[in-house]
Design an enzyme around this catalytic site. Structure first.
Site, PDB file in Angstrom:
ATOM      1  N   GLU A 147       0.837  -1.210   0.000  1.00 49.48           N
ATOM      2  CA  GLU A 147       0.000   0.000   0.000  1.00 49.48           C
ATOM      3  C   GLU A 147       0.871   1.260   0.000  1.00 49.48           C
ATOM      4  O   GLU A 147       1.882   1.328   0.700  1.00 49.48           O
ATOM      5  CB  GLU A 147      -0.888  -0.004   1.254  1.00 49.48           C
ATOM      6  CG  GLU A 147      -1.753   1.233   1.340  1.00 49.48           C
ATOM      7  CD  GLU A 147      -2.698   1.209   2.531  1.00 49.48           C
ATOM      8  OE1 GLU A 147      -3.423   0.215   2.692  1.00 49.48           O
ATOM      9  OE2 GLU A 147      -2.691   2.182   3.291  1.00 49.48           O
ATOM     10  N   PHE A 148       0.455   2.235  -0.793  1.00 46.07           N
ATOM     11  CA  PHE A 148       1.166   3.510  -0.893  1.00 46.07           C
ATOM     12  C   PHE A 148       0.183   4.652  -0.649  1.00 46.07           C
ATOM     13  O   PHE A 148      -1.030   4.470  -0.740  1.00 46.07           O
ATOM     14  CB  PHE A 148       1.772   3.668  -2.293  1.00 46.07           C
ATOM     15  CG  PHE A 148       2.706   2.547  -2.677  1.00 46.07           C
ATOM     16  CD1 PHE A 148       4.020   2.520  -2.237  1.00 46.07           C
ATOM     17  CD2 PHE A 148       2.263   1.489  -3.479  1.00 46.07           C
ATOM     18  CE1 PHE A 148       4.880   1.484  -2.573  1.00 46.07           C
ATOM     19  CE2 PHE A 148       3.111   0.440  -3.826  1.00 46.07           C
ATOM     20  CZ  PHE A 148       4.416   0.443  -3.380  1.00 46.07           C
ATOM     21  N   TYR A 197     -11.470  -4.413  11.693  1.00 46.36           N
ATOM     22  CA  TYR A 197     -10.754  -3.887  12.860  1.00 46.36           C
ATOM     23  C   TYR A 197     -10.588  -4.968  13.927  1.00 46.36           C
ATOM     24  O   TYR A 197     -11.509  -5.209  14.715  1.00 46.36           O
ATOM     25  CB  TYR A 197     -11.506  -2.660  13.422  1.00 46.36           C
ATOM     26  CG  TYR A 197     -11.586  -1.556  12.397  1.00 46.36           C
ATOM     27  CD1 TYR A 197     -10.614  -0.568  12.343  1.00 46.36           C
ATOM     28  CD2 TYR A 197     -12.593  -1.545  11.429  1.00 46.36           C
ATOM     29  CE1 TYR A 197     -10.644   0.419  11.367  1.00 46.36           C
ATOM     30  CE2 TYR A 197     -12.641  -0.570  10.444  1.00 46.36           C
ATOM     31  CZ  TYR A 197     -11.664   0.408  10.417  1.00 46.36           C
ATOM     32  OH  TYR A 197     -11.691   1.371   9.441  1.00 46.36           O
TER      33      TYR A 197
HETATM   34  P1  FAD Z   1     -17.354   1.912   8.355  1.00 49.60           P
HETATM   35  O1  FAD Z   1     -17.179   0.518   7.959  1.00 49.60           O
HETATM   36  O2  FAD Z   1     -18.486   2.650   7.728  1.00 49.60           O
HETATM   37  O3  FAD Z   1     -17.609   2.016   9.898  1.00 49.60           O
HETATM   38  C1  FAD Z   1     -16.639   2.302  10.867  1.00 49.60           C
HETATM   39  C2  FAD Z   1     -17.194   1.810  12.182  1.00 49.60           C
HETATM   40  O4  FAD Z   1     -18.349   2.565  12.530  1.00 49.60           O
HETATM   41  C3  FAD Z   1     -17.632   0.368  12.118  1.00 49.60           C
HETATM   42  O5  FAD Z   1     -16.559  -0.509  12.333  1.00 49.60           O
HETATM   43  C4  FAD Z   1     -18.699   0.345  13.155  1.00 49.60           C
HETATM   44  O6  FAD Z   1     -18.088   0.218  14.398  1.00 49.60           O
HETATM   45  C5  FAD Z   1     -19.329   1.709  13.056  1.00 49.60           C
HETATM   46  N1  FAD Z   1     -20.507   1.735  12.166  1.00 49.60           N
HETATM   47  C6  FAD Z   1     -20.636   2.491  11.055  1.00 49.60           C
HETATM   48  N2  FAD Z   1     -21.837   2.294  10.501  1.00 49.60           N
HETATM   49  C7  FAD Z   1     -22.471   1.407  11.267  1.00 49.60           C
HETATM   50  C8  FAD Z   1     -23.749   0.799  11.217  1.00 49.60           C
HETATM   51  N3  FAD Z   1     -24.628   1.073  10.236  1.00 49.60           N
HETATM   52  N4  FAD Z   1     -24.064  -0.081  12.175  1.00 49.60           N
HETATM   53  C9  FAD Z   1     -23.213  -0.369  13.145  1.00 49.60           C
HETATM   54  N5  FAD Z   1     -21.975   0.165  13.255  1.00 49.60           N
HETATM   55  C10 FAD Z   1     -21.618   1.049  12.327  1.00 49.60           C
HETATM   56  N6  FAD Z   1      -9.020   6.507   5.563  1.00 49.60           N
HETATM   57  C11 FAD Z   1      -8.866   7.410   4.570  1.00 49.60           C
HETATM   58  O7  FAD Z   1      -9.274   8.581   4.717  1.00 49.60           O
HETATM   59  N7  FAD Z   1      -8.286   7.079   3.371  1.00 49.60           N
HETATM   60  C12 FAD Z   1      -7.843   5.825   3.135  1.00 49.60           C
HETATM   61  O8  FAD Z   1      -7.325   5.551   2.048  1.00 49.60           O
HETATM   62  C13 FAD Z   1      -7.959   4.838   4.161  1.00 49.60           C
HETATM   63  N8  FAD Z   1      -7.540   3.571   3.972  1.00 49.60           N
HETATM   64  C14 FAD Z   1      -7.745   2.630   4.946  1.00 49.60           C
HETATM   65  C15 FAD Z   1      -7.361   1.305   4.711  1.00 49.60           C
HETATM   66  C16 FAD Z   1      -7.579   0.328   5.664  1.00 49.60           C
HETATM   67  C17 FAD Z   1      -7.186  -1.099   5.374  1.00 49.60           C
HETATM   68  C18 FAD Z   1      -8.177   0.673   6.915  1.00 49.60           C
HETATM   69  C19 FAD Z   1      -8.391  -0.352   7.979  1.00 49.60           C
HETATM   70  C20 FAD Z   1      -8.547   1.982   7.162  1.00 49.60           C
HETATM   71  C21 FAD Z   1      -8.346   2.980   6.185  1.00 49.60           C
HETATM   72  N9  FAD Z   1      -8.734   4.302   6.385  1.00 49.60           N
HETATM   73  C22 FAD Z   1      -8.573   5.232   5.387  1.00 49.60           C
HETATM   74  C23 FAD Z   1      -9.294   4.726   7.676  1.00 49.60           C
HETATM   75  C24 FAD Z   1     -10.829   4.645   7.695  1.00 49.60           C
HETATM   76  O9  FAD Z   1     -11.359   5.590   6.803  1.00 49.60           O
HETATM   77  C25 FAD Z   1     -11.281   4.934   9.109  1.00 49.60           C
HETATM   78  O10 FAD Z   1     -10.919   3.889   9.969  1.00 49.60           O
HETATM   79  C26 FAD Z   1     -12.738   5.304   9.268  1.00 49.60           C
HETATM   80  O11 FAD Z   1     -12.902   5.840  10.585  1.00 49.60           O
HETATM   81  C27 FAD Z   1     -13.716   4.151   9.136  1.00 49.60           C
HETATM   82  O12 FAD Z   1     -13.844   3.722   7.844  1.00 49.60           O
HETATM   83  P2  FAD Z   1     -14.615   2.327   7.558  1.00 49.60           P
HETATM   84  O13 FAD Z   1     -14.727   2.161   6.123  1.00 49.60           O
HETATM   85  O14 FAD Z   1     -14.033   1.261   8.364  1.00 49.60           O
HETATM   86  O15 FAD Z   1     -16.032   2.753   8.160  1.00 49.60           O
END
Ligand code: FAD
Length: 317
Positions: free
Chosen positions: A18-19, A150
């Protein structure tokens, strides 16, 4: 699509890099030089992040097109919902589709700079689940969709007042919804306690998540960056890791060597559990990620890298 590699049912180790988008034009050119060299080691895919709050949207699109079509590596673009009305999401998706890119890491994203809580933009999505649903409804099976998982629970759910176990279970149930809505692969948040990751995989399997779960490995490159990142992500740091780092924290070379050592041990333990996929958060740095890949396979044919890296590793033994 990357899920084919991530689900390969043989003994090969499948890894990816990843970059993130650099801030300057020179930085971008440097990144491509590194990427060319790293791709020579045959990663299954490479991915590029989407800057917080959509700050790098145009650059991320440019980079992913170049990765796929000029570096010629299977490429994945991260896409977040922060500050993204659906028209902008579709612009990004149709742009990569017309450039032959089939892999997206669908994310909610963090709150925009200066805000504490994620706020859904008008005409946009509230969570990654909504983005996954939209992608499947709008684009059918064209995209391979990856989502974030997570192992320690997402900080939002940990902070919302539930008891830790209930919060963790609720997070898992939500992850299953993302998979049921059409995600093909899970990549995890960084972790430094491999047992927590292995338990997470087991817990996912218990609730019927069957897709590949790829561990996200972030080599420790320098002490301050490590403390900042683990603080931001609320990552548990095993006491032995802190104890090893404390006396060497001002010696960048020694910290990096320890990071390689730790990453290597983590990867070996993950491989010993039968998992064959590793995702390396390179932070745009070449050597730690490559060194881990070389050292975790003692019989690696890459003798040149083994020799090159034997020196720093010895310094921490
Ligand atoms: P979601 O999956 O929408 O939810 C996050 C958390 O909120 C869930 O785990 C859950 O606990 C809760 N939640 C949300 N909706 C619901 C629901 N309907 N019901 C119940 N619980 C809910 N960030 C960036 O800005 N750019 C990136 O390129 C980036 N890359 C990433 C790559 C990886 C592999 C990871 C692990 C994270 C990355 N992030 C990035 C960070 C990520 O955007 C943050 O962690 C963000 O806070 C959550 O995104 P998510 O897609 O996990 O959110």
């Amino acid at each position: 699509k990357i899920q084919a590699a991530a689900s390969a049912n043989d003994d090969r180790v499948v890894f990816s890099f990843e970059f993130f988008p650099p801030k300057t034009e020179d930085g971008v050119e440097n990144l491509f030089d590194k990427m060319e060299r790293m791709v020579a080691h045959n990663p299954a895919f490479c991915d590029i992040t989407w800057g917080a709050g959509g700050s790098t949207a145009d650059l991320t699109l440019e980079i992913v097109k170049r990765m796929q079509n000029m570096v010629c590596v299977e490429s994945m673009m991260h896409l977040t919902c922060t500050n993204m009305p659906v028209e902008k999401i579709d612009h990004a998706l149709t742009t990569i589709k017309s450039n032959g890119i089939q892999n997206v890491l669908a994310l909610r994203g963090d709150p925009p700079h200066g805000q504490d809580k994620f706020v859904q933009v008008e005409g946009g999505f509230a969570c990654a689940l909504d983005l996954v649903k939209h992608m499947r409804a709008q684009y059918g099976d064209y995209f391979g969709i990856t989502v974030a998982g997570y192992p320690e629970g997402h900080p939002d759910i940990i902070e919302n007042g539930l008891a830790p176990e209930a919060a963790y279970q609720s997070d898992l149930a939500y992850l299953k919804k993302k998979v049921d809505a059409g995600a093909d692969v899970i990549i995890t948040q960084l972790f430094y306690d491999t047992d927590i990751f292995l338990k997470f995989v087991n817990d996912c399997r218990q609730i019927g998540i069957t897709c590949p779960i790829v561990p996200g490995i972030m080599p420790i490159n320098n002490y301050k960056g490590f403390i900042r990142m683990t603080g931001f992500c609320k990552t548990k740091i095993p006491s032995e890791v802190m104890e090893a780092l404390e006396p060497i924290k001002d010696n960048e070379e020694a910290v990096r060597a320890y990071g390689i050592h730790l990453g290597t041990e983590m990867c070996k333990k993950i491989l010993a559990s039968g998992i064959r996929t590793l995702h390396l958060y390179t932070l745009n740095m070449e050597k730690s990620a490559l060194a881990i890949l070389v050292f975790m396979r003692p019989r690696s044919r890459d003798k040149k890298l083994q020799e090159e890296w034997a020196v720093p590793l010895k310094s921490v033994e």
